[in-house]
Design an enzyme around this catalytic site. Structure first.
Site, PDB file in Angstrom:
ATOM      1  CE  LYS A   1      -1.324   2.550   3.535  1.00 30.22           C
ATOM      2  NZ  LYS A   1      -1.523   3.324   2.576  1.00 30.22           N
TER       3      LYS A   1
ATOM      4  N   GLY B   1       8.093   4.454   7.824  1.00 28.89           N
ATOM      5  CA  GLY B   1       6.516   5.617   7.794  1.00 28.89           C
ATOM      6  C   GLY B   1       7.701   5.920   9.751  1.00 28.89           C
ATOM      7  CB  SER B   2       5.883   8.650  11.795  1.00 31.07           C
ATOM      8  OG  SER B   2       4.931   7.589  11.552  1.00 31.07           O
TER       9      SER B   2
ATOM     10  CD  GLU C   1       1.790   9.543  16.299  1.00 31.25           C
ATOM     11  OE1 GLU C   1       3.044  10.377  15.197  1.00 31.25           O
ATOM     12  OE2 GLU C   1       0.425   9.403  16.633  1.00 31.25           O
TER      13      GLU C   1
ATOM     14  N   GLY D   1       5.143   3.306  13.651  1.00 29.86           N
ATOM     15  CA  GLY D   1       5.647   2.144  13.813  1.00 29.86           C
ATOM     16  C   GLY D   1       5.739   0.991  15.305  1.00 29.86           C
TER      17      GLY D   1
ATOM     18  CD  GLU E   1      14.527   0.293   7.145  1.00 23.12           C
ATOM     19  OE1 GLU E   1      14.836   1.304   7.669  1.00 23.12           O
ATOM     20  OE2 GLU E   1      14.899  -1.047   7.236  1.00 23.12           O
TER      21      GLU E   1
ATOM     22  CB  CYS F   1      13.213   8.544   6.607  1.00 22.67           C
ATOM     23  SG  CYS F   1      14.493   7.818   5.282  1.00 22.67           S
TER      24      CYS F   1
ATOM     25  CD  GLU G   1      11.535  12.191  10.982  1.00 24.94           C
ATOM     26  OE1 GLU G   1      10.911  11.902  10.814  1.00 24.94           O
ATOM     27  OE2 GLU G   1      12.602  11.473  10.155  1.00 24.94           O
TER      28      GLU G   1
HETATM   29  P1  NAD Z   1       3.151   7.461   8.311  1.00 23.20           P
HETATM   30  O1  NAD Z   1       3.453   7.399   9.386  1.00 23.20           O
HETATM   31  O2  NAD Z   1       2.282   9.018   8.558  1.00 23.20           O
HETATM   32  O3  NAD Z   1       3.129   7.311   7.064  1.00 23.20           O
HETATM   33  C1  NAD Z   1       3.045   5.810   6.508  1.00 23.20           C
HETATM   34  C2  NAD Z   1       2.294   5.199   6.027  1.00 23.20           C
HETATM   35  O4  NAD Z   1       1.503   4.152   7.209  1.00 23.20           O
HETATM   36  C3  NAD Z   1       1.074   5.283   5.035  1.00 23.20           C
HETATM   37  O5  NAD Z   1       1.065   4.880   4.092  1.00 23.20           O
HETATM   38  C4  NAD Z   1      -0.005   4.955   5.914  1.00 23.20           C
HETATM   39  O6  NAD Z   1      -1.528   5.562   5.078  1.00 23.20           O
HETATM   40  C5  NAD Z   1       0.486   3.911   6.707  1.00 23.20           C
HETATM   41  N1  NAD Z   1      -0.143   4.032   7.965  1.00 23.20           N
HETATM   42  C6  NAD Z   1      -1.642   5.117   8.686  1.00 23.20           C
HETATM   43  N2  NAD Z   1      -1.143   4.578   9.721  1.00 23.20           N
HETATM   44  C7  NAD Z   1      -1.345   3.406   9.950  1.00 23.20           C
HETATM   45  C8  NAD Z   1      -1.557   2.208  11.282  1.00 23.20           C
HETATM   46  N3  NAD Z   1      -1.886   2.815  11.982  1.00 23.20           N
HETATM   47  N4  NAD Z   1      -1.820   1.277  10.257  1.00 23.20           N
HETATM   48  C9  NAD Z   1      -0.944   0.634   9.303  1.00 23.20           C
HETATM   49  N5  NAD Z   1      -0.426   1.316   8.165  1.00 23.20           N
HETATM   50  C10 NAD Z   1      -0.638   3.184   8.643  1.00 23.20           C
HETATM   51  O7  NAD Z   1       4.423   8.160   7.708  1.00 23.20           O
HETATM   52  P2  NAD Z   1       4.664   9.701   6.579  1.00 23.20           P
HETATM   53  O8  NAD Z   1       4.102  11.299   7.003  1.00 23.20           O
HETATM   54  O9  NAD Z   1       4.379   9.117   5.689  1.00 23.20           O
HETATM   55  O10 NAD Z   1       5.931   9.360   6.153  1.00 23.20           O
HETATM   56  C11 NAD Z   1       7.079  10.043   6.859  1.00 23.20           C
HETATM   57  C12 NAD Z   1       7.371   9.427   7.772  1.00 23.20           C
HETATM   58  O11 NAD Z   1       8.047   8.365   7.170  1.00 23.20           O
HETATM   59  C13 NAD Z   1       8.822  10.321   8.291  1.00 23.20           C
HETATM   60  O12 NAD Z   1       8.774   9.777  10.037  1.00 23.20           O
HETATM   61  C14 NAD Z   1      10.124   9.684   7.791  1.00 23.20           C
HETATM   62  O13 NAD Z   1      11.181   9.466   8.219  1.00 23.20           O
HETATM   63  C15 NAD Z   1       9.993   7.933   7.306  1.00 23.20           C
HETATM   64  N6  NAD Z   1      10.343   7.623   6.724  1.00 23.20           N
HETATM   65  C16 NAD Z   1      11.308   6.102   6.927  1.00 23.20           C
HETATM   66  C17 NAD Z   1      11.834   5.950   5.847  1.00 23.20           C
HETATM   67  C18 NAD Z   1      13.597   4.765   6.455  1.00 23.20           C
HETATM   68  O14 NAD Z   1      13.759   4.294   5.546  1.00 23.20           O
HETATM   69  N7  NAD Z   1      13.941   4.469   7.788  1.00 23.20           N
HETATM   70  C19 NAD Z   1      11.858   5.918   4.937  1.00 23.20           C
HETATM   71  C20 NAD Z   1      11.241   6.850   4.349  1.00 23.20           C
HETATM   72  C21 NAD Z   1      10.530   7.418   4.824  1.00 23.20           C
END
Ligand code: NAD
Length: 791
Positions: free
Chosen positions: A192, A244-245, A247, A249, A266, A300, A397
């Site tokens: 997704k 993703g974030s 939080e 994670g 990640e 990130c 961040e």
């Molecule tokens: P996010 O955590 O809000 O969302 C990421 C994804 O998770 C989206 O597809 C979202 O729809 C989904 N999501 C949201 N809530 C969820 C839940 N409860 N259960 C399952 N899926 C859910 O993050 P974002 O705002 O889209 O992206 C930014 C974040 O991603 C930043 O914190 C960034 O550092 C991180 N990031 C990390 C890496 C890495 O490799 N470490 C790479 C790119 C981005």
């Protein structure tokens, strides 16, 4: 106007990238039918759609099908149906599919780049030159892994159906990081994308249709958090790969606790960009521009904390300001643009809010004097000075074009400031003295360290974090492991210790001879804090002795001792090997005694007891020999750089050992952790703890530094819970009842420690498969240090 004045007055003219092909593609598609499941395009069962708009204008681009739990279920079912055939497909055939995807992407490279810039807002220079070529490289690189999988990863099998959830900042690249290794490993996927950036994944699904990917092997669904949660919680998924974030994670770590799902996270970062006074300052400024303003800072691993040595701070900041004034903020499709819009209004508001709060907390925020486009979610590059280490801009961040600046006096202070964060994703070190840079790199708590460079990535090199930046690696050999399951020899289900076999007994006050085994903390035998003991029964139900009943305070003391022990992680691998050999030697000197103890406590035959002791000695011997063999690698990415994939200890590892084969199980767990330089807080078998307490003297005679091994006896469930919640424990290996494992996984989210559980089962420790690389891999973090070379 003379020539010089004319030269300085010159400006770039607009250099727009053509978007007609992308617009035609957008106009040609029915986005309400955008779920790619089982090789077909489907609408959401609910009929719902969500809007995706263009960050540079705010205009609607498409209304995209919004998957719900029912759609996710159909997608997971399709992936499960496709799994047996795909995982049995030969490596060569899978390699051909991966290669075909890469080649097909190459043929549509420009369309991918333009579409990415339209949907995400990133400058076309970046999507064209970085995101898309790297995504293609991932598919082609992983074709090779598919073909060599069986030889390279013996005793492993594909983990199964994989659920993958990705963010919006690198939509296509994150998709490639996820899908390529999964397909190479023989897994099928349900992926997704983020709700802000669905488009390039839809184009990618079209590529899959054309590249001969069998139906159901790649399923791409669209939607927001609800769809993401449905993937995470689906019982038909065996692994979750999330980017993703932090939080979210943590929510996912909690949601998957006890499910047995393999997990890689990640997450976010707050990476340090450290400039020493002997650095090439002009190069460092260029590096910094890339480090923090690449992708508008929505990266990130963005170098969002500039740490600059005091003596050059003023001069360096002045250079940074001059360079910032030259950054061009504008249309992402203009080839001269350095900084495009942020992805969405919500992100823009968040960045503004954090800057305002940072300023309220004392930071001085500076922006170049430049005009922003009148539409879209643009934000000027921002430099924050006078930032205290606790300021929100130094800790949170921002995920926007904001750089927080601090200065340091000496190397120790630089390292301390760099590590003063809950994250641990990346760091960048600038010094012309390679000795200094390579002295600092291993001391930084970060999964990636770039020396005199930044934002270097390659499909052959692992990427991923320490601490709250998550766990698992993407790319290269480490990345492939994330999609494989090691075939470990399954042992018995672990049952709760019957209350009757281990009742707490108040310790007799003033007893003349204290025969209660104490705890072993910081190299000393110490009384338990609560001054309670546990009676330990023999196999025949008689009192065999007593052990201390450890509590929360004892675990805390043990963790402090383990954390304070520098002699063990700092020892050379050869030193550690000698100590472990000596440990084995001393155990062998008391083999008869331990065998007799095993017979008495567990009721096994004398022969089986002897075998267990001999195997324990053999295992210590094995890991003594492996301390200097399970080493890192050197990668040679396609640039003038070497990447040192260093194996570093995880840190403080908590170990809760099982009841079956209590001496062998205990040694099989502590030895690999110790071999790799971790310090250990071990909770021995609750039923048979005397085997571990009898080891105290062996440990004492074996030159093990104080604090390297700490042993706390007591109730496994209670002590496991304390270890799981303790933020100074970096890893936790848990062979306990299922409920304890589930709770520990859920409780580990404070610092996102690396938890490995048997999910209520033990291993057959007598098997030779209960030793070796599968254990050592869990005892290390891979840190990739990138070192450029040449003039
Ligand atoms: P996010 O955590 O809000 O969302 C990421 C994804 O998770 C989206 O597809 C979202 O729809 C989904 N999501 C949201 N809530 C969820 C839940 N409860 N259960 C399952 N899926 C859910 O993050 P974002 O705002 O889209 O992206 C930014 C974040 O991603 C930043 O914190 C960034 O550092 C991180 N990031 C990390 C890496 C890495 O490799 N470490 C790479 C790119 C981005």
């Amino acid at each position: 106007m003379n020539v010089l004045e004319r030269y300085h007055a010159m400006d770039y003219g607009p250099a727009p990238e053509a978007r007609n092909e992308a617009d035609a593609w957008l106009a040609s598609r029915d986005f309400a039918k955008a779920l790619f499941i089982d090789g077909a395009w489907k609408t959401a069962a609910s009929g719902k759609t969500f809007d995706t708009s263009e960050p540079s204008s705010g205009k609607l681009l498409a209304k995209v099908s919004d998957a719900g739990a029912a759609d996710i279920d159909v997608a997971v079912t399709a992936a499960a149906k496709a799994l047996p055939k795909w995982s049995a497909t030969s490596g060569y055939q899978r390699a051909k599919v991966l290669y075909a995807i890469g080649r097909a992407m190459q043929r549509h490279q420009r369309l991918f780049a333009v579409l990415e810039s339209i949907d995400n807002g990133k400058p076309i220079r970046e999507s064209r030159d970085i995101d898309v070529p790297l995504a293609i490289r991932h598919f082609i690189h992983h074709a090779g892994w598919a073909q060599t999988l069986e030889k390279d990863f013996p005793d492993h099998k594909p983990v199964g159906v994989v659920g993958q959830v990705i963010p919006w900042n690198f939509p296509l690249l994150m998709l490639a990081w996820k899908i390529a290794p999964a397909l190479a490993a023989g897994c099928t996927v349900v992926l997704k994308p983020a709700e802000f950036t669905p488009l390039t994944a839809i184009l990618f699904a079209e590529i899959c249709e054309r590249a001969g990917v069998p139906k159901g092997v790649v399923n791409i669904v669209q939607g927001g958090p609800e769809a993401g949660a449905a993937i995470v919680n689906h019982p038909g998924v065996q692994k979750i790969a999330f980017t993703g974030s932090s939080e979210v994670g943590k929510i996912i770590r909690k949601a998957t606790a006890g499910s047995g799902k393999k997990l890689s996270l990640e997450l976010g970062g707050k990476s340090a960009f450290v400039v020493f006074e002997d650095a090439d300052l002009d190069s460092a400024v260029e590096g910094l521009v890339d480090g923090i303003w690449f992708n508008q800072g929505q990266v990130c691993c963005a170098g969002s904390r500039l740490l600059v040595q005091e003596g050059i701070a003023e001069a360096f900041i002045a250079k940074v300001k001059v360079r910032m004034s030259r950054l061009r903020v504008g249309s992402p499709l203009d080839k001269n643009t350095d900084i495009g819009p942020l992805v969405d209004r919500t992100q823009l508001d968040r960045v503004k809010g954090l800057i305002a709060e940072g300023a309220r907390q004392g930071a001085v925020c500076w922006q170049p004097d430049a005009a922003l486009p009148t539409t879209g979610y643009y934000h000027l590059p921002t430099l924050a000075t006078s930032v205290a280490p606790a300021n929100i801009l130094a800790q949170e961040e921002v995920f926007g074009p904001v750089l927080a600046t601090m200065s340091f006096r000496n190397t120790e202070e630089a390292i301390e400031l760099a590590n003063n964060t809950r994250y641990g994703l990346a760091a960048s070190v600038w010094s012309e003295n390679i000795n200094l840079a390579l002295h600092v790199a291993p001391q930084l708590k970060a999964g990636v360290v770039w020396v005199n460079g930044t934002n270097m990535f390659d499909a052959a090199c692992g990427f991923g974090g320490y601490r709250e930046s998550g766990f698992g690696r993407e790319g290269g050999r480490e990345g492939v492991f994330e999609y494989l399951a090691a075939k470990l020899p399954v042992g018995p289900a672990i049952k709760p210790t019957a209350a009757s076999s281990a009742q707490p007994v108040e310790q007799a006050d003033g007893a003349s001879i204290d025969r209660t085994a104490k705890l072993f903390i910081g190299g000393k035998q110490v009384r338990p804090d609560g001054n309670y003991s546990l009676a330990v029964a023999t196999a025949k139900g008689k009192l065999a002795g007593e052990v201390g009943l450890g509590n929360r305070k004892d675990i805390r003391d043990a963790v402090s001792a383990a954390r304070a022990c520098k002699a063990w992680p700092d020892a050379t691998a050869f030193n550690r090997s000698q100590v472990l050999y000596y440990f084995a030697e001393n155990l062998s000197g008391r083999a008869d005694e331990f065998a007799a103890r095993l017979v008495q406590l567990t009721g096994v035959t004398a022969r089986a007891a002897r075998e267990e002791v001999d195997l324990s000695i053999e295992r210590l011997f094995l890991y003594a020999g492996l301390t200097d063999k399970f080493e890192g690698r050197v990668h040679q990415p396609p640039a003038r750089v070497v990447t040192l994939a260093l194996h570093e200890p995880v840190g403080v590892v908590g170990i809760v050992a099982p009841d079956n084969q209590p001496l062998l199980g205990f040694t099989s767990l502590i030895a690999p952790a110790l071999a790799m330089g971790n310090t250990v807080v071990a909770v021995p078998s609750e039923r048979h703890p005397l085997l571990a307490t009898d080891l105290y003297q062996v440990i004492e005679y074996s030159d093990v530094p104080a604090g390297a091994i700490n042993i706390v006896t007591g109730r496994s469930a209670e002590l496991a819970g304390v270890l799981a919640k303790h933020d100074d424990v970096d890893g936790l290996w848990l062979f306990a009842v299922a409920d304890t494992c589930t709770k520990a996984e859920a409780d580990s989210i404070g610092n996102l420690k690396r938890v490995w559980t048997g999910n209520g089962r033990s291993l057959d420790w007598t098997s030779s498969d209960a030793a070796g690389e599968a254990f050592l891999r869990r005892a290390i973090e891979v840190k990739n240090v990138w070192v450029p070379y040449g003039d």
